[in-house]
Design a protein around this motif. Structure first.
Motif, mmCIF file in Angstrom:
data_model
loop_
_atom_site.group_PDB
_atom_site.id
_atom_site.type_symbol
_atom_site.label_atom_id
_atom_site.label_comp_id
_atom_site.label_asym_id
_atom_site.label_seq_id
_atom_site.Cartn_x
_atom_site.Cartn_y
_atom_site.Cartn_z
ATOM 1 N N ASN A 1 5.095 -5.951 13.509
ATOM 2 C CA ASN A 1 4.852 -5.457 12.152
ATOM 3 C C ASN A 1 5.979 -4.507 11.772
ATOM 4 O OD1 ASN A 1 3.665 -5.060 9.772
ATOM 5 N ND2 ASN A 1 2.072 -3.672 10.518
ATOM 6 N N SER B 1 6.830 1.247 -6.185
ATOM 7 C CA SER B 1 6.108 0.033 -6.581
ATOM 8 C C SER B 1 4.635 0.138 -6.222
ATOM 9 C CB SER B 1 6.748 -1.161 -5.880
ATOM 10 O OG SER B 1 5.813 -2.198 -5.756
ATOM 11 N N ASP B 2 3.843 -0.645 -6.942
ATOM 12 C CA ASP B 2 2.403 -0.698 -6.659
ATOM 13 C C ASP B 2 2.136 -1.187 -5.244
ATOM 14 O OD1 ASP B 2 1.352 0.378 -8.845
ATOM 15 O OD2 ASP B 2 0.778 -1.499 -9.841
ATOM 16 N N LYS B 3 3.024 -2.049 -4.769
ATOM 17 C CA LYS B 3 2.849 -2.575 -3.419
ATOM 18 C C LYS B 3 2.927 -1.442 -2.404
ATOM 19 C CE LYS B 3 5.113 -6.754 -4.891
ATOM 20 N NZ LYS B 3 6.444 -7.256 -5.143
ATOM 21 N N ILE C 1 -1.390 -1.596 10.230
ATOM 22 C CA ILE C 1 -1.428 -1.932 8.794
ATOM 23 C C ILE C 1 -0.244 -2.833 8.455
ATOM 24 C CG2 ILE C 1 -1.361 -1.006 6.450
ATOM 25 C CD1 ILE C 1 -2.429 1.616 7.724
ATOM 26 N N PRO C 2 -0.518 -4.018 7.892
ATOM 27 C CA PRO C 2 0.592 -4.920 7.569
ATOM 28 C C PRO C 2 1.441 -4.363 6.432
ATOM 29 C CG PRO C 2 -1.464 -5.789 6.730
ATOM 30 C CD PRO C 2 -1.813 -4.581 7.529
ATOM 31 N N LEU C 3 2.742 -4.502 6.573
ATOM 32 C CA LEU C 3 3.640 -4.030 5.514
ATOM 33 C C LEU C 3 3.675 -5.051 4.383
ATOM 34 C CD1 LEU C 3 4.961 -2.659 8.233
ATOM 35 C CD2 LEU C 3 6.795 -2.165 6.629
ATOM 36 N N PRO C 4 3.707 -4.599 3.173
ATOM 37 C CA PRO C 4 3.853 -5.566 2.068
ATOM 38 C C PRO C 4 5.280 -6.084 2.032
ATOM 39 C CG PRO C 4 3.793 -3.331 1.222
ATOM 40 C CD PRO C 4 3.612 -3.221 2.698
ATOM 41 N N LEU C 5 5.432 -7.370 2.312
ATOM 42 C CA LEU C 5 6.786 -7.933 2.402
ATOM 43 C C LEU C 5 7.097 -8.874 1.243
ATOM 44 C CD1 LEU C 5 7.024 -8.695 6.208
ATOM 45 C CD2 LEU C 5 7.925 -6.751 4.977
ATOM 46 N N GLY D 1 9.121 -3.326 9.029
ATOM 47 C CA GLY D 1 9.610 -3.379 7.667
ATOM 48 C C GLY D 1 10.945 -4.094 7.616
ATOM 49 N N LEU D 2 11.338 -4.496 6.422
ATOM 50 C CA LEU D 2 12.576 -5.247 6.269
ATOM 51 C C LEU D 2 13.788 -4.434 6.714
ATOM 52 C CD1 LEU D 2 11.664 -6.692 2.795
ATOM 53 C CD2 LEU D 2 11.970 -8.021 4.874
ATOM 54 N N PHE D 3 13.764 -3.145 6.336
ATOM 55 C CA PHE D 3 14.929 -2.314 6.680
ATOM 56 C C PHE D 3 14.961 -2.023 8.174
ATOM 57 C CE2 PHE D 3 14.418 -1.626 2.172
ATOM 58 C CZ PHE D 3 15.720 -1.790 1.739
ATOM 59 N N GLU D 4 13.773 -1.931 8.767
ATOM 60 C CA GLU D 4 13.702 -1.772 10.217
ATOM 61 C C GLU D 4 14.351 -2.969 10.901
ATOM 62 O OE1 GLU D 4 9.925 0.307 12.005
ATOM 63 O OE2 GLU D 4 9.370 -0.827 10.217
ATOM 64 N N LEU E 1 11.057 -15.536 2.531
ATOM 65 C CA LEU E 1 10.698 -14.633 3.637
ATOM 66 C C LEU E 1 10.405 -15.427 4.902
ATOM 67 C CD1 LEU E 1 10.079 -11.605 4.190
ATOM 68 C CD2 LEU E 1 7.690 -12.209 3.937
ATOM 69 N N ILE F 1 11.702 -7.117 -4.602
ATOM 70 C CA ILE F 1 10.287 -7.031 -4.241
ATOM 71 C C ILE F 1 9.713 -5.651 -4.541
ATOM 72 C CG2 ILE F 1 8.704 -7.065 -2.275
ATOM 73 C CD1 ILE F 1 9.650 -9.794 -3.204
ATOM 74 N N TYR F 2 10.417 -4.618 -4.125
ATOM 75 C CA TYR F 2 9.840 -3.273 -4.232
ATOM 76 C C TYR F 2 10.141 -2.609 -5.568
ATOM 77 C CZ TYR F 2 8.983 -4.080 0.665
ATOM 78 O OH TYR F 2 8.550 -4.618 1.838
ATOM 79 N N GLN F 3 10.861 -3.319 -6.426
ATOM 80 C CA GLN F 3 10.998 -2.790 -7.792
ATOM 81 C C GLN F 3 10.212 -3.670 -8.752
ATOM 82 O OE1 GLN F 3 14.696 -0.541 -8.816
ATOM 83 N NE2 GLN F 3 15.600 -2.037 -7.453
ATOM 84 N N ASP F 4 9.369 -4.538 -8.197
ATOM 85 C CA ASP F 4 8.508 -5.410 -8.993
ATOM 86 C C ASP F 4 9.298 -6.240 -9.987
ATOM 87 O OD1 ASP F 4 6.331 -4.420 -7.661
ATOM 88 O OD2 ASP F 4 6.005 -2.811 -9.100
ATOM 89 N N LYS G 1 6.765 4.337 6.372
ATOM 90 C CA LYS G 1 6.472 4.190 7.794
ATOM 91 C C LYS G 1 7.281 5.205 8.609
ATOM 92 C CE LYS G 1 6.261 0.525 11.210
ATOM 93 N NZ LYS G 1 6.743 -0.814 11.550
ATOM 94 N N TYR H 1 14.631 2.817 -4.948
ATOM 95 C CA TYR H 1 13.231 2.420 -4.868
ATOM 96 C C TYR H 1 12.718 2.698 -3.465
ATOM 97 C CZ TYR H 1 15.484 -1.525 -2.602
ATOM 98 O OH TYR H 1 16.246 -2.284 -1.790
ATOM 99 N N VAL H 2 11.419 2.864 -3.360
ATOM 100 C CA VAL H 2 10.810 3.168 -2.072
ATOM 101 C C VAL H 2 10.430 1.855 -1.400
ATOM 102 C CG1 VAL H 2 8.953 4.381 -0.899
ATOM 103 C CG2 VAL H 2 9.903 5.302 -3.005
ATOM 104 N N ALA H 3 10.818 1.716 -0.142
ATOM 105 C CA ALA H 3 10.395 0.554 0.639
ATOM 106 C C ALA H 3 9.299 1.013 1.594
ATOM 107 C CB ALA H 3 11.571 -0.013 1.417
ATOM 108 N N PRO H 4 8.460 0.103 2.031
ATOM 109 C CA PRO H 4 7.406 0.514 2.968
ATOM 110 C C PRO H 4 7.990 1.147 4.237
ATOM 111 C CG PRO H 4 7.074 -1.741 2.245
ATOM 112 C CD PRO H 4 8.356 -1.309 1.679
ATOM 113 N N ASP H 5 9.233 0.745 4.566
ATOM 114 C CA ASP H 5 9.897 1.326 5.740
ATOM 115 C C ASP H 5 10.023 2.829 5.606
ATOM 116 O OD1 ASP H 5 10.635 -1.344 5.008
ATOM 117 O OD2 ASP H 5 11.868 -1.362 6.828
#
Lengths: 645, 313
Positions: free
Chosen positions: A587, B222-224, B308-312, A589-592, A568, A613-616, B276, B269-273
């Motif tokens: 701040n 995800s938990d994040k 709020i910081p995004l979990p990256l 997001g990755l997709f942003e 990252l 990352i987001y699927q753990d 947001k 999967y859901v991304a923080p984006d």
């Protein structure tokens, strides 16, 4: 391969043995037979096919046994019936069907059997058996857990090893707890059974009288009397016990009312700790000439004989301060007449000999030397057999047979001294001792019991003389330079273990607990003072440790996500150089970011990275390689960045 | 998880609507589809004449779902929406005439003009997805989605929806004026109502139901991201300008909507984006700002989100 049921059965027999053997010696005949029979029948059943005896049938046979032993039970006999019932129950379970429930019962009963041994005896062997059981029972429990899940299961050799290893770990884990509990738990310093039914302990080998001529031979008994923790001495040490001050015929006894005297042992002080074996004796023994014994309830006589009012019935230890010169200095004159009494029926020959000495020597010192001369030149032999007997045994010894043991030497020597006008008395104690280098102590056994003489020299005090030393064969009898055989050394090693056990386990009593607590308290106070004195330094050390811990934790976390973090970080760096500093710092997001750059490679990177990352899911090696490649391409395609560098 | 077969028809629907019929209204169409996919309702809060009704009609037409419309007035009765029993003289007994709410997509126009009594009857039907009239319970069709509109400027003779009622709308959004060039072309070509009437359905009911199943079951959260949502919700509760922060229901709705947004983006999967991007539409109308603070709730929420910081990682 071995089936789980077979393994469980073998283990249960081993456990039963480990529980039964230690108690076996203390059992009555019937329970012994039942236990042996139960074990044999059980093993036969296990290996030669099953007999059709149901468990309830065994249980039924136990009922009359129970009733019988319940009737036996009384205040005077509280232990035997209980232990017998325990062993018989164990035997019955061994014969019976080996269900999981029964196997567990066998484990428990075996443990109880071993525990009941401590009612009879406390010795280090107990520890060995306990260790064995503590290892076997967890193994059995682990095997039973598997067996309970699947009774048809079988183990390979490797699996058995793993089970044993697991059990070993379980046992090891309990050790810290045991160490923690040991100083806290209440304890007994003597077997409970002995406490309930005090048995008569053997005599110390040092009797309350000296009477040569009563037996024609003396048997040697190599029974331990006491151990003395101290430095090794150059010469065989004398252990002073009691003093015989009165003579009747040929019998020396101790008159309790000792005339007052001011005796102080001379010489360099020697401190030693004596651990006597439990006995019925009340006399405390000390090295050479004990000056002081630090113990409550000790009565000291003027002639330095120490009585312990409570008796030596239980294990204990005491500290003695002694003088090492074999001389008791007296500042005042003693009651000479008391120590000059000679019995009426003393043989004329002895009187004649004494008169001669009296005439030749003017002083006590001179007369003592003359008596010593007589013994040295008389050709007396030290012997434990062929002893003179009868009322005139002393006369026989002095003038006819000229052989006897220390009692003959000492009593005749003292008699001669008294008859020639030198105050004398007999001292009973021990001579010599086997020094155990491993434990750092002397081992003194009953066969080392000895009697010698103290002669009073005016102006000097009580001088120790050992007439047995003047025997012609004295050198052979008290040869200290014997090479120790391997067996002897081994025996000493075992004894050292036994000694340690008694010292640190059995005699570890309430007083020791209290002293331990007190010392812990003292240490705490010392710590407090130390903290007060150097709080600044400690604060620095403490905060340093905290900082280290925090750093360590951070590092750990970083390490955990190291791969992702680095990817990252590099991704952001690449975006920053390529699209200007404003983009990646916000701040976003990755997709942003991907949408903002509208770069196919960035989109690919984000798709792969975010999917993990987001699927753990951890990033796979392939994915990491792919992501690195994308980043390389991204930074390479950035021509402006290359130029600016 | 492969959700592409479920995504395909839905993304076709969105693309077609945005490019062919509802130019410049991409965001609203997307939000409407998200509301439909997560089984929620949408409240469109804007001035009249900006195409609120058109969007609802277009969506109904393109999905082939039945459409009902209620024009709210102050004398509207609950039975006007739910329907009522009428005595049938020929049969000799009462028969139930279902109201406009018995449609897949229901447009409640100017909902704030209806009496609170009627509002609450509607909102109850929205929540329960069934209607009870004279002791008989009637299930509403599935999928069921309410398009409510309200006019924020003309306040006289209206009954503003209270916060608790607003909470029942998954998404609340405005439309805004179209961009200049687009508006010019709209002016020149005239309205598209007639065109919309002729839309051929692009997806079937089964495809919509399958997509909804995929959204609720196959999108990994995800938990994040849960942590991110929670941090957001918590931040609203402690913000000085906010009197009442977001409820747990709001957080659940946010997660649901984020799932649907991720689905629309073609991800499993859901991304923080996603969170947001949807947060303002899902959460702004649920915030209660402090009295005397004339802050735009959408702005306020964006400000909170940006802190709020995004979990990256």
């Amino acid at each position: 391969m071995v089936s789980s049921s077979r393994l469980a059965a073998i283990l249960c027999f081993l456990i039963a043995l480990a529980g039964g053997i230690p108690i076996f010696a203390w059992l009555e005949t019937f329970p012994r037979l039942v236990f042996a029979a139960g074990l044999i029948i059980g093993i036969l059943q296990e290996f030669k096919g099953r007999w059709h005896l149901k468990n309830w049938q065994f249980n039924l046979t136990l009922v009359p046994v129970f009733i019988w032993y319940a009737l036996q039970y009384s205040n005077r006999n509280p232990i035997q019936p209980v232990v017998s019932v325990l062993v018989i129950m164990l035997a019955a379970r061994l014969c019976g069907e080996k269900s999981i429930r029964n196997l567990m019962q066998i484990n428990l009963l075996a443990l109880f059997c071993l525990a009941s041994r401590s009612l009879f005896e406390l010795n280090p062997l107990f520890l060995v058996w306990l260790a064995l059981l503590l290892l076997l029972v967890p193994v059995s429990l682990v095997v039973l857990t598997f067996h309970a899940q699947d009774s048809a299961m079988s183990f390979t050799r490797k699996e058995v090893n793993r089970v044993v290893l697991t059990a070993l770990l379980i046992t090891l884990l309990t050790v810290p707890t045991m160490a923690l509990l040991f100083p806290i738990l209440p304890r007994t310093a003597f077997p409970l059974w002995t406490f309930l039914n005090p048995t008569v302990a053997g005599s110390t080998g040092m009797s309350d009288k000296v009477e040569p001529g009563t037996v024609s031979s003396v048997a040697e008994a190599r029974v331990l009397v006491f151990r003395a923790e101290m430095a090794q001495q150059l010469t065989p040490p004398y252990w002073r016990g009691t003093v015989f001050n009165t003579i009747h015929g040929s019998r020396w006894t101790r008159t309790a009312t000792v005339p007052s005297e001011t005796s102080v042992p001379a010489g360099r002080p020697v401190i030693q700790t004596i651990y006597p074996e439990p006995s019925s004796s009340k006399i405390l023994i000390g090295f050479d000439a004990p000056a002081e014994i630090r113990l409550p309830f000790v009565r000291m006589s003027p002639d330095l004989v120490f009585d312990y009012q409570r008796g030596l019935g239980r294990r204990m230890g005491y500290v003695v301060r002694s003088g090492a010169d074999g001389l008791l200095r007296t500042s005042k004159a003693i009651n000479r007449n008391f120590y000059l009494k000679v019995p009426e029926g003393t043989s004329p020959l002895i009187r004649q000999l004494a008169e001669g000495i009296k005439r030749t020597g003017a002083t006590d010192q001179k007369r003592l030397e003359l008596v010593e001369q007589h013994f040295l030149n008389g050709g007396y032999r030290y012997s434990r057999i062929g002893l003179p007997t009868g009322r005139d045994a002393i006369h026989q010894f002095l003038f006819v047979s000229k052989q006897g043991h220390c009692e003959f030497f000492a009593s005749s020597f003292a008699l001669l001294l008294r008859a020639s006008g030198v105050p004398a008395r007999l001292v009973g104690g021990y001579l010599g001792g086997e020094y155990n280098e491993v434990g750092g102590y002397y081992l003194v056994s009953q066969d080392m019991a000895h009697v010698w003489v103290e002669a009073y020299i005016a102006g000097k005090g009580w001088v120790r003389t050992d007439p047995s030393r003047f025997a012609t064969n004295a050198g052979a009898v008290w040869n200290t330079d014997q090479k120790r055989s391997l067996a002897a050394r081994l025996r000493l090693l075992v004894d050292a273990l036994d000694y340690r056990w008694n010292r640190s386990i059995v005699t570890y009593d309430f007083e020791s607990q209290v002293s331990q607590l007190r010392s812990a308290g003292n240490k705490l106070q010392a710590l407090e003072q130390m903290i007060k004195a150097r709080w600044k330094g400690l604060l620095i050390v403490f905060s340093g440790v905290i900082v280290l811990l925090v750093l360590f934790k951070l590092r750990l976390q970083r390490f955990r996500h190291n791969q992702e973090y680095r990817l990252l970080k590099r991704f952001r760096q690449v975006l920053k150089t390529k699209y200007g500093p404003g983009l990646a710092t916000e701040n976003k997001g990755l997709f942003e970011l991907a949408a903002a750059t509208n770069d196919e490679q960035v989109k690919q990177f984000v798709a792969i990275y975010a999917a993990a990352i987001y699927q753990d899911k951890p990033l796979g090696q392939d994915e990491i390689r792919q992501l690195r490649k994308l980043l390389d391409e991204l930074s390479a395609s950035d021509d402006t960045a290359v130029i600016s560098r | 998880m492969d959700i592409s077969h479920a995504v395909k028809p839905i993304s076709l629907l969105v693309d077609t609507l945005c490019t062919d019929h509802l130019q410049g209204k991409d965001e609203v169409v997307r939000l409407a589809v998200i509301a439909m996919l997560s089984g929620g309702h949408i409240l469109i809060e804007d001035l009249p004449g900006l195409g609120k009704t058109t969007i609802a009609l277009a969506l109904a037409g393109a999905t082939g779902l039945s459409f009902g419309r209620v024009q709210c007035t102050s004398d509207l009765l609950p039975t006007d929406i739910t329907g009522l029993s009428v005595f049938n003289r020929g049969d000799g007994h009462f028969s139930f005439i279902p109201g406009p709410i018995f449609n897949n997509i229901v447009l409640l126009d100017e909902i704030n003009r209806a009496m609170p009594r009627t509002q609450s009857a509607m909102l109850e039907a929205m929540e329960e997805r069934r209607v009870t009239v004279e002791g008989t319970t009637h299930q509403l069709p599935d999928p069921f989605m309410v398009f409510a509109t309200q006019n924020p400027s003309d306040q006289s003779g209206t009954f503003l929806l209270p916060e608790s009622q607003l909470d029942r709308f998954l998404i609340c959004t405005g439309i805004g004026y179209p961009p200049e060039a687009l508006e010019r072309s709209i002016i020149s070509s005239g309205g598209i109502r007639e065109q919309i009437a002729g839309i051929t359905p692009l997806v079937s009911v089964n495809e919509i139901l399958a997509a909804r199943r995929a959204v609720s079951q196959e999108i990994y959260l995800s938990d994040k991201v849960v942590g991110y949502i929670h941090a957001l919700v918590k931040a609203t509760r402690t913000h000085p300008l906010v009197q009442i922060g977001l409820s747990t229901r709001a957080a659940i709705s946010l997660a649901q909507a984020a799932r649907a947004a991720a689905f629309l983006a073609g991800r499993s999967y859901v991304a923080p984006d996603d969170v947001k991007g949807i947060a303002s539409a899902v959460c702004a109308h649920r915030l209660v700002t402090r009295a005397g603070q004339a802050t735009n709730r959408g702005e306020l929420l964006r400000e909170i989100i940006s802190s709020i910081p995004l979990p990256l990682v």
